[in-house]
Design a protein around this motif. Structure first.
Motif, PDB file in Angstrom:
ATOM      1  N   SER A  68      14.455 -29.102   2.541  1.00  0.00           N
ATOM      2  CA  SER A  68      14.885 -28.338   3.648  1.00  0.00           C
ATOM      3  C   SER A  68      14.166 -27.516   4.276  1.00  0.00           C
ATOM      4  O   SER A  68      14.144 -27.404   5.520  1.00  0.00           O
ATOM      5  N   GLU A  69      13.002 -26.909   3.479  1.00  0.00           N
ATOM      6  CA  GLU A  69      11.943 -26.055   4.050  1.00  0.00           C
ATOM      7  C   GLU A  69      10.942 -27.015   4.737  1.00  0.00           C
ATOM      8  O   GLU A  69      10.715 -26.520   5.587  1.00  0.00           O
ATOM      9  N   SER A  72      12.719 -27.736   8.063  1.00  0.00           N
ATOM     10  CA  SER A  72      12.843 -26.545   8.710  1.00  0.00           C
ATOM     11  C   SER A  72      11.675 -25.965   9.480  1.00  0.00           C
ATOM     12  O   SER A  72      11.531 -25.898  10.688  1.00  0.00           O
ATOM     13  N   GLN A  73      10.421 -26.447   8.939  1.00  0.00           N
ATOM     14  CA  GLN A  73       9.073 -26.371   9.474  1.00  0.00           C
ATOM     15  C   GLN A  73       8.827 -27.237  10.551  1.00  0.00           C
ATOM     16  O   GLN A  73       8.232 -27.154  11.447  1.00  0.00           O
ATOM     17  N   GLU A  75      10.857 -28.534  12.433  1.00  0.00           N
ATOM     18  CA  GLU A  75      11.725 -28.163  13.669  1.00  0.00           C
ATOM     19  C   GLU A  75      10.930 -27.407  14.531  1.00  0.00           C
ATOM     20  O   GLU A  75      11.210 -27.642  15.732  1.00  0.00           O
TER      21      GLU A  75
END
Length: 467
Positions: A68-69, A72-73, A75
């Motif tokens: 998920s991290e 997120s990056q 994105e």
């Protein structure tokens, strides 16, 4: 000797999506290894080291996914967003066609950089160097590289990864779930391992190979077969470390230990800021926790020579690695003093001017500068040790390549299939040969990215070639 039917049975089980239970096939028991934490060095700082280990072990991170991290990056990464949009618009087949176009453009940019420098292509350059050990030894013949007997079978079993590192020549990420090796290809690779007696190393890479469904199948079957046939076999897991903390991987370290798998782990620096800049937020902290978990199981300890733990360093920019021996001393000092970590060897690998790193060079206007650095740092004594001479690389589809870098550039091995009467040359796969030694008659495919393996101390998946 273990019957090939057992490979087929296990492959069929995996193909149906059935869990691979202990009674799916029977393997001879492996000798039990001693458990225990690696011994502390006899010094007055032992208590401080133990305190560092407790501080950085981070048990609360076990089971917390990094995916998920990473997403997120991504994105906020324009390149990845464009790739995702294209994938949605034109589909996987369209992306494959675009990838071929991109590879041709990348090759042209390297060639233009060398043309501006007045440098010929790689093999012309090598053969022009009088006194080259490789030419005199017969490795180079008629302007081409020829391999010796294969000793390493390297399998890239998928491009899915919980990270998306900026230097990654494979361009792995959590977005590449579909590009994974099938059970049938994995089983065929095991058959080729059995029929190739010169091979003493099975090298598993990715992506994060441990997240592929075939990883444990390949490890368990290969180790069991080698034990049953008293054949010495090194099995390598090229590990990004953070995968050891992913959900569902709680038992991964014990699995690696029980099957005597050598861990070759990526850690491009011993400083947090540099690692996170290259590999993503939070990666350093997780990497240290994973290393301590490996140490606790005996990896990297003098008490367990059978549990090897090597680290991999690659530069954080457009420069070559420093001397491997001196960097290893620095790594061992810093990692032990600051975190209580022990390991066996440090391997230095140069950044190849391909894929994500090539994109960064072009974006920064440094492609010509970096190619000039590689050419000017050419070391003729590295040629005889090039990994393409004793390694066969297999892509997740089963296609055969001379090395992992050629694999990412789509430069497959072309030759005659052993199946059928067709005498034409084709792209070869694991299903077209009966033994890896069948490939010895074919010249290695080279291109201008090969300057990256012959610069300075040289570079390979096993580290420096002339250090």
């Amino acid at each position: 000797m273990m019957r090939l039917a057992r490979y087929a049975q296990a492959a069929a089980i995996l193909a149906r999506g059935t869990s691979l239970t202990s009674n799916a096939f029977t393997l001879p028991p492996l000798p039990k290894l001693r458990h225990g934490r690696s011994s502390s060095r006899a010094s007055t700082t032992d208590e401080n080291v133990e305190a560092k280990r407790r501080e950085w072990s981070r048990p609360e991170l076990q089971g917390q996914s990094l995916i998920s991290e990473t997403l997120s990056q991504l994105e906020n990464d324009a390149e990845f967003q464009e790739m995702s949009k294209q994938l949605a618009d034109i589909g996987r087949e369209g992306m494959t066609r675009m990838e071929r176009i991109k590879r041709r453009e990348e090759r042209a940019k390297r060639r233009r950089a060398l043309d501006e420098l007045g440098i010929p292509n790689f093999m012309e350059f090598v053969t022009e160097k009088e006194g080259s050990d490789a030419v005199n030894a017969g490795t180079v013949r008629d302007g081409q590289l020829f391999r010796s007997q294969p000793t390493i079978l390297q399998l890239n079993i998928g491009l899915y990864c919980n990270q998306a590192c900026s230097h990654c020549h494979v361009e792995s990420s959590p977005l590449r779930k579909a590009e994974t090796m099938s059970a049938e290809v994995a089983a065929r690779c095991l058959e080729l391992l059995q029929s190739s007696p010169s091979v003493d190393t099975l090298d598993l890479t990715g992506g994060a190979p441990e997240l592929n469904a075939q990883f444990r199948f390949l490890v368990k079957m290969a180790r069991g077969w080698a034990h049953e046939n008293r054949r010495k076999l090194t099995i390598i897991d090229r590990c990004n470390l953070t995968v050891l903390l992913e959900p569902g991987q709680e038992d991964l370290v014990e699995f690696l230990k029980d099957n005597q798998v050598k861990v070759v782990a990526s850690l491009p620096c011993y400083g947090e800021a540099n690692v996170d800049a290259q590999r993503g937020r939070g990666v350093f902290e997780r990497s240290i926790a994973a290393l301590l978990k490996l140490n606790k199981a005996g990896y990297g300890s003098p008490e367990h020579p059978e549990l090897e733990l090597d680290l991999v360093y690659n530069p954080g920019g457009a420069f070559l690695p420093g001397p491997q021996a001196s960097l290893e001393r620095d790594y061992k000092r810093e990692l032990y003093q600051n975190y209580g970590i022990e390991f066996n060897r440090l391997l230095t690998i140069a950044n190849m001017p391909i894929k994500r790193f090539a994109d960064a060079l072009v974006k920064d206007g440094k492609m010509k500068e970096y190619m000039e650095l590689l050419v000017n740092s050419y070391n003729p004594s590295t040629v005889r040790g090039l990994m393409c001479l004793n390694t066969v690389s297999v892509g997740w589809t089963g296609t055969l390549y001379d090395c992992d870098f050629n694999q990412q550039l789509g430069m497959d091995i072309v030759g005659q299939k052993n199946t059928g009467a067709d005498s034409r040359k084709h792209s070869l796969s694991v299903f077209d040969i009966s033994s890896l030694s069948d490939l010895e008659k074919y010249a290695v495919r080279t291109e201008n990215h090969c300057f990256g393996c012959t610069a300075g101390s040289g570079s390979s998946c096993s580290g420096a070639l002339d250090d």
